[in-house]
Design a protein around this motif. Structure first.
Motif, short mmCIF file in Angstrom:
data_model
loop_
_atom_site.label_atom_id
_atom_site.label_comp_id
_atom_site.label_asym_id
_atom_site.label_seq_id
_atom_site.Cartn_x
_atom_site.Cartn_y
_atom_site.Cartn_z
N ALA A 30 3.29 -6.53 -6.88
CA ALA A 30 2.03 -6.74 -7.61
C ALA A 30 0.86 -6.17 -6.82
CB ALA A 30 1.84 -8.23 -7.86
N ASN A 31 0.85 -6.44 -5.52
CA ASN A 31 -0.26 -5.97 -4.68
C ASN A 31 -0.34 -4.46 -4.62
OD1 ASN A 31 -1.45 -8.39 -3.93
ND2 ASN A 31 0.07 -8.76 -2.34
N ASP A 34 -1.54 -3.04 -7.79
CA ASP A 34 -2.98 -3.28 -7.92
C ASP A 34 -3.79 -2.21 -7.19
OD1 ASP A 34 -3.21 -5.45 -9.53
OD2 ASP A 34 -2.97 -6.91 -7.92
N MET A 52 -0.08 1.35 4.17
CA MET A 52 0.49 0.02 4.41
C MET A 52 1.26 -0.06 5.74
SD MET A 52 -0.22 -1.99 1.79
CE MET A 52 1.02 -3.27 1.82
N LEU A 58 5.33 -4.01 8.72
CA LEU A 58 4.83 -4.93 7.70
C LEU A 58 5.67 -6.21 7.69
CD1 LEU A 58 2.79 -5.40 5.44
CD2 LEU A 58 4.39 -4.31 3.85
N LYS A 61 4.73 -8.53 10.35
CA LYS A 61 3.54 -9.32 10.05
C LYS A 61 3.88 -10.48 9.11
CE LYS A 61 0.07 -5.80 10.87
NZ LYS A 61 -0.87 -4.84 10.27
N TYR A 62 4.80 -10.26 8.20
CA TYR A 62 5.21 -11.35 7.31
C TYR A 62 5.93 -12.45 8.10
CZ TYR A 62 3.88 -9.64 2.71
OH TYR A 62 3.16 -9.26 1.62
N TYR B 32 -6.67 -12.86 -6.25
CA TYR B 32 -5.38 -12.25 -5.92
C TYR B 32 -5.59 -11.22 -4.82
CZ TYR B 32 -6.84 -8.57 -9.22
OH TYR B 32 -7.52 -7.59 -9.89
N GLY B 33 -4.50 -10.79 -4.21
CA GLY B 33 -4.57 -9.96 -3.01
C GLY B 33 -5.56 -8.82 -3.09
N TYR B 34 -5.42 -7.99 -4.13
CA TYR B 34 -6.23 -6.79 -4.19
C TYR B 34 -7.70 -7.10 -4.46
CZ TYR B 34 -7.61 -1.99 -5.13
OH TYR B 34 -8.22 -0.77 -5.09
N LEU B 37 -9.26 -8.06 -1.30
CA LEU B 37 -9.45 -6.88 -0.46
C LEU B 37 -10.74 -6.16 -0.85
CD1 LEU B 37 -7.52 -5.86 1.72
CD2 LEU B 37 -6.58 -4.27 0.06
N ALA B 49 -4.84 -3.89 4.01
CA ALA B 49 -3.93 -4.54 3.07
C ALA B 49 -2.71 -5.10 3.80
CB ALA B 49 -3.48 -3.54 2.02
N ASN B 50 -2.21 -4.32 4.77
CA ASN B 50 -0.99 -4.77 5.44
C ASN B 50 -1.24 -5.92 6.40
OD1 ASN B 50 -2.22 -3.49 7.56
ND2 ASN B 50 -0.72 -1.83 7.70
N TYR B 53 -2.10 -9.23 3.15
CA TYR B 53 -1.01 -9.80 2.33
C TYR B 53 -0.13 -10.75 3.14
CZ TYR B 53 -2.55 -6.10 -0.87
OH TYR B 53 -3.29 -5.28 -1.67
N PRO B 54 0.31 -10.33 4.32
CA PRO B 54 1.11 -11.30 5.10
C PRO B 54 0.30 -12.53 5.49
CG PRO B 54 1.44 -9.08 5.92
CD PRO B 54 0.30 -9.01 4.96
N LEU B 56 -2.11 -14.04 3.80
CA LEU B 56 -2.18 -14.96 2.67
C LEU B 56 -0.91 -15.80 2.58
CD1 LEU B 56 -3.78 -12.66 -0.06
CD2 LEU B 56 -4.84 -14.63 1.08
N ARG B 57 0.20 -15.12 2.73
CA ARG B 57 1.47 -15.80 2.61
C ARG B 57 1.66 -16.84 3.72
NH1 ARG B 57 5.65 -16.35 -0.05
NH2 ARG B 57 7.49 -16.97 1.14
N ARG B 77 0.10 -11.47 -11.54
CA ARG B 77 -0.64 -11.45 -10.27
C ARG B 77 -0.58 -12.82 -9.64
NH1 ARG B 77 -5.38 -7.89 -12.73
NH2 ARG B 77 -4.76 -5.87 -11.90
N LYS B 78 -0.52 -12.81 -8.32
CA LYS B 78 -0.44 -14.08 -7.60
C LYS B 78 -1.84 -14.45 -7.12
CE LYS B 78 2.46 -16.40 -4.21
NZ LYS B 78 3.37 -16.21 -3.07
N TYR B 80 -4.49 -16.92 -5.16
CA TYR B 80 -4.54 -17.88 -4.05
C TYR B 80 -5.85 -18.65 -4.09
CZ TYR B 80 -0.62 -15.60 -1.63
OH TYR B 80 0.60 -15.12 -1.27
#
Lengths: 326, 114
Positions: A30-31, A34, A52, A58, A61-62, B32-34, B37, B49-50, B53-54, B56-57, B77-78, B80
């Motif tokens: 999704a991201n 977007d 990215m 990546l 980081k997760y 949402y993420g984007y 951003l 972005a990189n 996203y992590p 947020l999670r 879309r997710k 938060y």
């Protein structure tokens, strides 16, 4: 969806835990979509993916925490234990391999024996490395606390002095006293070798050595002892380890050991009657002497190794000679 | 390591905590993420972005954020949003930030007159 995007996402989540994969995959998709315009060109997709970073970075980081086998918190203890265990295992392997050569002569040449001993040491040390590493990896994984001690101030105050290159005066004096006594013993043996023997209630004492055979060799031994005495005096005067001193000391130590081998393997010096008293065949006695020689050589090499470490790696003692500075 | 690389390391370290604060500040309403951003970028907060996203999670697993999938639009879309606990933490963190900032300002001001 663009093929590159799905490949990128698949490659990223591959590094994650199974239960996280589905959710991250969905969210990442999704991201990324977007970030792209409707119906993106190949070039736009490529640029976005490049921005990215690599899938593995990546994923890192997760995960949030770095993956490692043995983390920084455990590493110092790990290295220390590894050194000790490897050293001990190598020495023990060396002793047992060498002993086995003497106890069951197999007709191997000296080179074959050395090769075989080295191979055993290598396999022993590799095994030690493997098991220590596995143990620490498990400890790290389950977050077992491996700090040796709780940290507090009284403990800091009571820490031992850091060893330096200093040679303690009392050690030198002990060396001098010991060597003098040994020299006197050799002199006594030279003059009265018959008195050193087995005394039984009935009958004549049985001397351990044949005096006439032993005597010529004792002179050489007194010479090596004198050399050792001079080195000990030198240590007392210099009061710290230096490279030349290390050279003298190691030479004198090895000379002593080899001269002991030389004397102890002159089989004619032993009184057959004394061996008979102990119920020993000369062959058995030879094995005992050879084994003792090996152990003595190992101890000497270990001690020379420690002296070398001191000379090369330890700090100079403080001028006051009391508290070493780091 | 050359000095440019060294500086980049320091900046990364300096940003590590403050970026979390920036992200939390925008999540009193769902994003949402984007979209997040873009908002941050408009307000001159450079966040990749990189990294976002992590982050947020991770904040979600820590219970600071909660999420829900919005499937009413053409693409899911997710979104938060701060949880109750997240709001408390955000307020406390903001106060801490202001306090620290004034202390550091004072230090830096001192330095420039020295």
């Amino acid at each position: 969806m663009h093929k590159l995007i799905s490949r990128y996402i698949a490659e990223t989540v591959r590094h994650l835990k199974a239960e996280e994969r589905v959710e991250v995959e969905k969210e990442l998709e999704a991201n990324i979509l977007d970030m792209l315009p409707e119906n993106p060109s190949d070039n736009e997709v490529e640029q976005t993916l490049l921005s990215m970073g690599s899938p593995s970075s990546l994923a890192a980081k997760y995960r949030g925490s770095e993956r490692h086998l043995i983390g920084p918190a455990t590493y110092d203890t790990y290295v220390m234990v590894l050194k000790i265990v490897t050293l001990v295992v190598s020495l023990v392997t060396l002793v047992f391999t060498t002993l086995s050569f003497f106890l069951s002569p197999s007709g191997l040449s000296i080179f074959e024996m050395v090769a075989k001993a080295l191979a055993s040491i290598f396999s022993g040390a590799s095994g030690a490395f493997l098991w220590v590493t596995i143990t620490f990896a498990l400890l790290d994984r389950y977050q077992v606390k491996t700090d040796i001690k709780e940290w507090n101030l009284p403990e800091l105050r009571s820490l031992e002095e850091i060893p330096t290159k200093e040679i303690k005066k009392k050690d030198s004096i002990a060396d001098l006293v010991g060597l003098s006594l040994f020299f006197l013993f050799l002199g006594f043996l030279y003059m009265n070798s018959d008195l050193l023997g087995i005394y039984t209630k009935d009958g004549e004492p049985i001397p351990l050595f044949i005096g006439t055979s032993l005597r010529p060799y004792l002179i050489g031994w007194m010479v090596t002892t004198t050399i050792a005495f001079f080195v000990a005096m030198l240590k007392m005067v210099r009061r710290r380890w230096t490279k030349p001193l290390l050279g003298f000391s190691a030479t004198s130590d090895l000379l002593g050991v080899f001269y002991f081998f030389f004397i102890a393997t002159r089989w004619q010096i032993y009184n057959p009657d004394a061996l008979l008293f102990f119920n020993l065949a000369i062959e058995q006695w030879q094995i005992i002497i050879k084994a003792a020689a090996v152990v003595l050589l190992l101890l000497t090499l270990f001690s020379i190794g420690e002296d070398t470490y001191t000379t090369l790696k330890r700090t100079e003692p403080d001028e006051s000679g009391k508290v070493p500075v780091r | 390591m050359d000095s440019r690389e060294l500086l980049a390391n320091f900046i990364t370290e300096l940003n590590r905590g403050t970026l979390t604060l920036c992200v939390l500040s925008q999540l009193t309403t769902p994003q949402y993420g984007y979209s997040l951003l873009q908002i941050l970028s408009e307000k001159h907060i450079a966040l990749e972005a990189n990294t976002l996203y992590p982050m947020l999670r991770r904040l979600e697993t820590q219970g600071v954020l909660e999420s829900s999938w919005n499937t009413s639009e053409n693409r899911p879309r997710k979104f938060y949003q701060l949880t109750e606990e997240g709001k408390t933490i955000f307020t406390a963190l903001t106060n801490k930030w202001k306090e620290q900032q004034s202390h550091i300002e004072a230090l830096l001001g001192e330095e420039s007159h020295a």
